[in-house]
Design a protein around this motif. Sequence first.
Motif, PDB file in Angstrom:
ATOM      1  N   LEU A   1     -37.849 -25.148  36.584  1.00 33.54           N
ATOM      2  CA  LEU A   1     -38.727 -26.208  36.084  1.00 33.54           C
ATOM      3  C   LEU A   1     -40.150 -25.713  35.872  1.00 33.54           C
ATOM      4  CD1 LEU A   1     -37.683 -29.105  38.472  1.00 33.54           C
ATOM      5  CD2 LEU A   1     -36.767 -28.593  36.220  1.00 33.54           C
ATOM      6  N   THR A   2     -40.790 -26.251  34.840  1.00 24.41           N
ATOM      7  CA  THR A   2     -42.239 -26.112  34.714  1.00 24.41           C
ATOM      8  C   THR A   2     -42.810 -27.523  34.766  1.00 24.41           C
ATOM      9  OG1 THR A   2     -42.126 -26.192  32.298  1.00 24.41           O
ATOM     10  CG2 THR A   2     -42.159 -24.018  33.322  1.00 24.41           C
ATOM     11  N   GLU A   3     -43.879 -27.671  35.486  1.00 21.57           N
ATOM     12  CA  GLU A   3     -44.451 -28.994  35.713  1.00 21.57           C
ATOM     13  C   GLU A   3     -45.915 -28.991  35.298  1.00 21.57           C
ATOM     14  OE1 GLU A   3     -44.077 -32.145  39.296  1.00 21.57           O
ATOM     15  OE2 GLU A   3     -44.654 -30.126  39.863  1.00 21.57           O
TER      16      GLU A   3
ATOM     17  N   HIS B   1     -37.182 -28.432  31.719  1.00 21.26           N
ATOM     18  CA  HIS B   1     -36.095 -27.618  32.254  1.00 21.26           C
ATOM     19  C   HIS B   1     -35.972 -26.409  31.335  1.00 21.26           C
ATOM     20  CE1 HIS B   1     -31.736 -26.720  33.113  1.00 21.26           C
ATOM     21  NE2 HIS B   1     -32.261 -26.782  34.328  1.00 21.26           N
TER      22      HIS B   1
ATOM     23  N   GLN C   1     -32.855 -34.800  35.948  1.00 20.38           N
ATOM     24  CA  GLN C   1     -31.565 -34.429  36.528  1.00 20.38           C
ATOM     25  C   GLN C   1     -30.426 -35.110  35.769  1.00 20.38           C
ATOM     26  OE1 GLN C   1     -31.111 -35.493  40.648  1.00 20.38           O
ATOM     27  NE2 GLN C   1     -29.598 -33.904  40.998  1.00 20.38           N
TER      28      GLN C   1
ATOM     29  N   LEU D   1     -42.244 -32.659  32.852  1.00 22.74           N
ATOM     30  CA  LEU D   1     -41.321 -31.682  33.423  1.00 22.74           C
ATOM     31  C   LEU D   1     -40.493 -31.067  32.307  1.00 22.74           C
ATOM     32  CD1 LEU D   1     -39.636 -33.155  36.625  1.00 22.74           C
ATOM     33  CD2 LEU D   1     -41.069 -31.160  36.455  1.00 22.74           C
TER      34      LEU D   1
ATOM     35  N   THR E   1     -33.257 -26.517  40.445  1.00 19.89           N
ATOM     36  CA  THR E   1     -34.079 -25.688  41.319  1.00 19.89           C
ATOM     37  C   THR E   1     -35.483 -25.642  40.749  1.00 19.89           C
ATOM     38  OG1 THR E   1     -33.513 -23.685  40.100  1.00 19.89           O
ATOM     39  CG2 THR E   1     -32.108 -24.251  41.971  1.00 19.89           C
ATOM     40  N   GLU E   2     -36.441 -25.467  41.622  1.00 15.34           N
ATOM     41  CA  GLU E   2     -37.839 -25.443  41.196  1.00 15.34           C
ATOM     42  C   GLU E   2     -38.139 -24.260  40.271  1.00 15.34           C
ATOM     43  OE1 GLU E   2     -40.250 -27.766  41.703  1.00 15.34           O
ATOM     44  OE2 GLU E   2     -38.648 -28.958  42.593  1.00 15.34           O
TER      45      GLU E   2
ATOM     46  N   ARG F   1     -38.175 -36.229  38.022  1.00 16.16           N
ATOM     47  CA  ARG F   1     -37.094 -35.336  38.449  1.00 16.16           C
ATOM     48  C   ARG F   1     -35.737 -36.033  38.370  1.00 16.16           C
ATOM     49  NH1 ARG F   1     -41.208 -32.683  40.256  1.00 16.16           N
ATOM     50  NH2 ARG F   1     -41.096 -30.479  40.820  1.00 16.16           N
TER      51      ARG F   1
ATOM     52  N   ARG G   1     -43.674 -37.867  39.872  1.00 17.11           N
ATOM     53  CA  ARG G   1     -42.927 -36.608  40.010  1.00 17.11           C
ATOM     54  C   ARG G   1     -41.479 -36.886  40.417  1.00 17.11           C
ATOM     55  NH1 ARG G   1     -45.543 -32.496  43.885  1.00 17.11           N
ATOM     56  NH2 ARG G   1     -44.098 -31.087  42.857  1.00 17.11           N
ATOM     57  N   LYS G   2     -41.302 -37.794  41.363  1.00 14.60           N
ATOM     58  CA  LYS G   2     -39.966 -38.119  41.839  1.00 14.60           C
ATOM     59  C   LYS G   2     -39.131 -38.760  40.725  1.00 14.60           C
ATOM     60  CE  LYS G   2     -37.546 -40.840  45.278  1.00 14.60           C
ATOM     61  NZ  LYS G   2     -37.611 -41.975  46.171  1.00 14.60           N
TER      62      LYS G   2
END
Length: 160
Positions: A56-58, A82, A109, A80, A52-53, A105, A101-102
Amino acid sequence: MNVPGLFHFTFLLHVRTPPWRLWILRKQQLSLPRVPLLQAAGKNSSDLLGLTEAELTEKFVRGDGPGGQATNKTNNCVVLKHIPSGIVVKCHQTRSVEQNRKIAREILQEKVDLFYKGEDSDVFKEKKASEKKKQEKKRRAKENLERKKHFKEMQQLDKK
């Protein structure tokens, strides 16, 4: 009376770290650009734990490595984190922030899934399968080399 001290039995207290935990730690230390493991294997990532967003810190930072001014002046490297597990992923594979970004993630994950599921994770199973395949390939190459050496020796004996 000769009574052993407490430190004589420390070998009983030794807890072995599972191999998947060491693999996670080693992968966390290296931030080499890579394609997510399940994506490279052509499998879907639907069985992985969801992110979930809020967890996360980006950050967007300047990239490093070859490329000169194009990489040194643009903030297209994605970092990123977690928050619950503390896993950090840095991705600077493309010039596009959205693609980075994609990819970040997807990598995060997989790492989070491996962190929480351990040996039951699809990522761990895929990694083990690829290592086993590599060892089998190495074994076959070694056997072929031995056969070739034996064949050459037999040819030399026949010539004499």
